[in-house]
Write a protein that holds these residues in place. Structure first.
Motif, mmCIF file in Angstrom:
data_model
loop_
_atom_site.group_PDB
_atom_site.id
_atom_site.type_symbol
_atom_site.label_atom_id
_atom_site.label_comp_id
_atom_site.label_asym_id
_atom_site.label_seq_id
_atom_site.Cartn_x
_atom_site.Cartn_y
_atom_site.Cartn_z
ATOM 1 N N SER A 192 95.229 -17.229 -49.589
ATOM 2 C CA SER A 192 94.753 -16.532 -48.394
ATOM 3 C C SER A 192 93.249 -16.282 -48.496
ATOM 4 O O SER A 192 92.658 -16.455 -49.561
ATOM 5 C CB SER A 192 95.479 -15.187 -48.267
ATOM 6 O OG SER A 192 94.876 -14.212 -49.100
ATOM 7 N N PRO A 193 92.626 -15.825 -47.413
ATOM 8 C CA PRO A 193 91.203 -15.459 -47.480
ATOM 9 C C PRO A 193 90.932 -14.311 -48.443
ATOM 10 O O PRO A 193 89.787 -14.079 -48.823
ATOM 11 C CB PRO A 193 90.879 -15.045 -46.035
ATOM 12 C CG PRO A 193 91.927 -15.690 -45.194
ATOM 13 C CD PRO A 193 93.155 -15.736 -46.041
ATOM 14 N N LYS A 237 92.209 -8.463 -58.241
ATOM 15 C CA LYS A 237 91.107 -9.434 -58.366
ATOM 16 C C LYS A 237 90.233 -9.498 -57.108
ATOM 17 O O LYS A 237 89.373 -10.361 -57.002
ATOM 18 C CB LYS A 237 91.686 -10.820 -58.666
ATOM 19 C CG LYS A 237 92.437 -10.889 -59.991
ATOM 20 C CD LYS A 237 93.028 -12.269 -60.249
ATOM 21 C CE LYS A 237 94.379 -12.420 -59.605
ATOM 22 N NZ LYS A 237 95.101 -13.635 -60.054
ATOM 23 N N ALA A 238 90.463 -8.594 -56.155
ATOM 24 C CA ALA A 238 89.728 -8.639 -54.882
ATOM 25 C C ALA A 238 88.233 -8.403 -55.081
ATOM 26 O O ALA A 238 87.809 -7.641 -55.955
ATOM 27 C CB ALA A 238 90.300 -7.597 -53.925
ATOM 28 N N GLU A 239 87.433 -9.049 -54.243
ATOM 29 C CA GLU A 239 85.978 -8.917 -54.303
ATOM 30 C C GLU A 239 85.541 -7.547 -53.778
ATOM 31 O O GLU A 239 86.196 -6.949 -52.936
ATOM 32 C CB GLU A 239 85.306 -9.995 -53.428
ATOM 33 C CG GLU A 239 85.649 -11.424 -53.788
ATOM 34 C CD GLU A 239 85.155 -12.399 -52.734
ATOM 35 O OE1 GLU A 239 84.307 -11.989 -51.891
ATOM 36 O OE2 GLU A 239 85.613 -13.551 -52.735
ATOM 37 N N GLU A 240 84.396 -7.092 -54.273
ATOM 38 C CA GLU A 240 83.793 -5.871 -53.732
ATOM 39 C C GLU A 240 83.127 -6.184 -52.390
ATOM 40 O O GLU A 240 82.584 -7.260 -52.196
ATOM 41 C CB GLU A 240 82.713 -5.337 -54.682
ATOM 42 C CG GLU A 240 83.210 -4.903 -56.039
ATOM 43 C CD GLU A 240 82.038 -4.473 -56.931
ATOM 44 O OE1 GLU A 240 80.983 -4.082 -56.378
ATOM 45 O OE2 GLU A 240 82.182 -4.564 -58.158
ATOM 46 N N TRP A 277 90.002 -6.628 -48.891
ATOM 47 C CA TRP A 277 91.459 -6.624 -48.972
ATOM 48 C C TRP A 277 91.997 -6.174 -47.622
ATOM 49 O O TRP A 277 91.361 -5.351 -46.944
ATOM 50 C CB TRP A 277 91.927 -5.695 -50.091
ATOM 51 C CG TRP A 277 93.387 -5.798 -50.400
ATOM 52 C CD1 TRP A 277 94.347 -4.844 -50.215
ATOM 53 C CD2 TRP A 277 94.076 -6.938 -50.920
ATOM 54 N NE1 TRP A 277 95.573 -5.311 -50.599
ATOM 55 C CE2 TRP A 277 95.437 -6.611 -51.029
ATOM 56 C CE3 TRP A 277 93.657 -8.211 -51.301
ATOM 57 C CZ2 TRP A 277 96.402 -7.496 -51.497
ATOM 58 C CZ3 TRP A 277 94.614 -9.117 -51.769
ATOM 59 C CH2 TRP A 277 95.962 -8.760 -51.873
ATOM 60 N N PRO A 278 93.143 -6.702 -47.167
ATOM 61 C CA PRO A 278 93.625 -6.349 -45.827
ATOM 62 C C PRO A 278 93.879 -4.860 -45.628
ATOM 63 O O PRO A 278 93.708 -4.347 -44.534
ATOM 64 C CB PRO A 278 94.923 -7.148 -45.678
ATOM 65 C CG PRO A 278 95.075 -7.984 -46.881
ATOM 66 C CD PRO A 278 93.969 -7.721 -47.819
ATOM 67 N N LEU A 279 94.334 -4.165 -46.700
ATOM 68 C CA LEU A 279 94.447 -2.718 -46.623
ATOM 69 C C LEU A 279 93.137 -2.103 -47.110
ATOM 70 O O LEU A 279 92.332 -2.774 -47.761
ATOM 71 C CB LEU A 279 95.623 -2.211 -47.459
ATOM 72 C CG LEU A 279 96.998 -2.519 -46.862
ATOM 73 C CD1 LEU A 279 97.581 -3.775 -47.477
ATOM 74 C CD2 LEU A 279 97.960 -1.356 -47.026
ATOM 75 N N SER A 280 92.932 -0.835 -46.799
ATOM 76 C CA SER A 280 91.648 -0.181 -47.077
ATOM 77 C C SER A 280 91.686 0.471 -48.451
ATOM 78 O O SER A 280 92.413 1.445 -48.657
ATOM 79 C CB SER A 280 91.365 0.849 -45.984
ATOM 80 O OG SER A 280 91.493 0.233 -44.715
ATOM 81 N N ALA A 315 100.803 -16.832 -44.184
ATOM 82 C CA ALA A 315 99.806 -16.354 -43.221
ATOM 83 C C ALA A 315 100.338 -15.159 -42.434
ATOM 84 O O ALA A 315 99.605 -14.203 -42.145
ATOM 85 C CB ALA A 315 99.421 -17.490 -42.275
ATOM 86 N N LYS A 316 101.631 -15.199 -42.088
ATOM 87 C CA LYS A 316 102.252 -14.072 -41.380
ATOM 88 C C LYS A 316 102.233 -12.815 -42.252
ATOM 89 O O LYS A 316 101.987 -11.710 -41.769
ATOM 90 C CB LYS A 316 103.700 -14.408 -41.009
ATOM 91 C CG LYS A 316 103.850 -15.161 -39.711
ATOM 92 C CD LYS A 316 103.792 -14.239 -38.503
ATOM 93 C CE LYS A 316 104.018 -15.030 -37.222
ATOM 94 N NZ LYS A 316 103.995 -14.195 -36.021
ATOM 95 N N PHE A 317 102.503 -12.993 -43.552
ATOM 96 C CA PHE A 317 102.517 -11.827 -44.430
ATOM 97 C C PHE A 317 101.120 -11.221 -44.549
ATOM 98 O O PHE A 317 100.972 -9.997 -44.631
ATOM 99 C CB PHE A 317 103.064 -12.179 -45.816
ATOM 100 C CG PHE A 317 103.067 -11.000 -46.753
ATOM 101 C CD1 PHE A 317 103.921 -9.928 -46.534
ATOM 102 C CD2 PHE A 317 102.209 -10.936 -47.839
ATOM 103 C CE1 PHE A 317 103.922 -8.820 -47.371
ATOM 104 C CE2 PHE A 317 102.201 -9.841 -48.680
ATOM 105 C CZ PHE A 317 103.057 -8.779 -48.451
#
Length: 496
Positions: A139-140, A285-288, A307-310, A467-469
């Motif tokens: 995913s992105p 592992k998400a980017e800052e 990240w999709p959540l905050s 993608a839906k998730f």
């Protein structure tokens, strides 16, 4: 396999896996014979092979059904097989003693021992877990894990009927599936067998807590840490302190908590507990996306994530101060409203804001991720404004709990057959699909018209499920990963 051969195979495996010693073989055999109502045993001189414990237990359960010892219900088979394995496992005090003996040498060897025991004892349902459909989606936001949960078998109609009958006369012991009283509990029609269940007692913030593994692990060494007292979940400073204390004890593990409010919380809010394990999720592992300084805790690194959540991530050396910083952010968030971002802290006396926290050690420092959650509903989004919206509920309708928050989709078993129907529809082999999938299936057919073949269709469907998730997670984010959303997020972090 003859019943005598099956018993011997089980004993051989137990000795091989160091669950019992060779000296215990006759005692264990006699105990097993008693459960199976046998009064004679002829030991075969032939090697029993390397049949796995789950298959041997299945064989013995079938024997018991055939002899009328138990009925042909999954619950009765599970109760019997758990009792059989209980004969081959040490008592809780001995298991705990071995655990801490190994811990003094190396925490890793202690968890290795206990995880192996939980698998070998058939408490972790390895055979059923292997049925799950699992794959990854790029995913992105990073590599997302997708699991279609097939590990819990469908209930027999007779079992459902018996459970319904028992509801009125049901025991309140144990109070829930996470209570310490489950350890060694035989089980009943409407409560799972736990004769082969063991927990490790530990002290967190001066209280008795217990470590166990999930019977249906969703990722490597998926553990549960539960309170000795049956009490509601609560996110507060003491929760942050316990999470950090645990990862200090077991630096290979992360530990996190579901939020403590309905809609954004997990499936069990009535027993204080956490989940952890030895696995690195995509969120870790998400980017800052930006850094800021906490006015009252300037010694900590503070950042937001792509990240999709905050998510607010804190990093530093001092465990107690880090818990204080997390408490300060929680208190600010509990009282925070931003009507333009659809965030209201309260409706009358009902609180909406809380946090999903996750702790880990990284490069010798403590790290705490604080995921901002809000459970408000509206006329448009009756299940939750920051909950999977209607157009993605055909894939995932349930609460977005800790595991999903970190980037692992736990999707319903119905999708196994429903996705196959969609594949057939896309190849022109089926006229329609379930009503709730129809719009999506037509979109897929149009979007991938020139790519669809028998060799590609499964991969195309799976990627689109991924993608839906991601959309599910984006719906759950209080500040969206858009220019306006990031601006609103910054507006909140400036209050810190």
């Amino acid at each position: 396999m003859h019943v005598n051969e099956a018993i011997q195979a089980l004993l051989d495996q137990a000795i091989k896996l160091e669950m019992i010693e060779a000296r215990d073989e006759i005692y264990a055999r006699n105990q097993i014979m008693a459960l199976l109502e046998l009064d004679d045993f002829q030991k075969s001189v032939q090697p029993t092979g390397d049949t796995g414990i789950p298959d041997i237990l299945e064989n013995l359960a079938d024997y018991a059904v055939g002899k009328g010892i138990i009925s042909d219900l999954d619950s009765q088979k599970e109760i019997l097989t758990a009792k059989l394995m209980n004969i081959l496992i040490e008592k809780p005090s001995a298991v705990t003693g071995r655990f801490y003996e190994k811990y003094t040498a190396d925490p890793r060897s202690a968890t290795d021992y206990f995880y192996a025991l939980s698998q070998n004892s058939n408490y972790i349902q390895t055979k059923n877990i292997a049925k799950n459909i699992s794959y990854q989606y790029d995913s992105p936001y990073g590599t997302i894990d997708i699991t279609i949960n097939l590990s819990k078998p469908e209930k027999d109609p007779k079992q459902i009927a018996l459970e319904r009958e028992m509801k009125t006369a049901s025991s309140n012991y144990p109070k829930c599936l996470l209570c310490i009283e489950n350890e060694g509990y035989a089980g009943r029609i409407n409560h799972p067998a736990r004769s082969n269940h063991r927990m490790i007692e530990m002290e967190l913030t001066g209280e008795p807590w217990y470590l166990q593994y999930s019977p249906y692990v969703y990722y490597n060494e998926h553990c549960i840490v539960l309170c000795g007292e049956h009490r509601d979940m609560k996110i507060d400073r003491s929760a942050f302190e316990r999470l950090l204390e645990f990862v200090a004890m077991f630096p290979d593990y992360f530990l996190g908590s579901n939020a403590d409010l309905p809609i954004v919380g997990g499936s069990i809010l009535t027993h204080d507990h956490y989940q952890g394990g030895k696995y690195e999720f995509a969120m870790a592992k998400a980017e800052e996306t930006g850094r800021f300084t906490l006015e009252t805790f300037p010694e900590f690194e503070a950042m937001t994530l792509k990240w999709p959540l905050s998510v607010i991530r804190l990093r530093g050396d001092d465990r107690d101060l880090l818990a204080g910083a997390a408490e300060m952010i929680l208190e600010k968030w509990i009282g925070y409203s931003d009507p333009e971002a659809e965030i209201l802290a309260n409706t009358n006396e009902t609180r909406h804001n809380t946090i999903t926290p996750i702790a880990r050690m990284r490069d010798g420092k403590y790290e705490m991720d604080l995921v901002l959650r809000n459970n408000r509903t509206s006329e448009t989004h009756t299940l939750g404004i920051f909950h999977p919206h209607e157009d993605v509920q055909h894939i995932k309708k349930e609460n977005i709990g800790l595991i999903e928050v970190m980037g692992l989709a736990v999707l319903p078993a119905r999708l196994e057959t429903e996705l196959k129907e969609i594949e057939d529809y896309l190849l022109g082999q089926k006229a329609d699909v379930k009503d709730y999938h129809q719009v999506w299936a037509e979109e897929l057919k149009e979007r991938h018209a020139h790519e669809l073949t028998p060799d590609t269709v499964k991969g195309i469907v799976r990627q689109n499920v991924g993608a839906k998730f991601v959309r599910v997670l984006e719906d759950a984010g209080v500040f969206k990963q858009t220019e306006a959303g990031l601006r609103a997020f910054q507006k909140f972090t400036e209050t810190l």
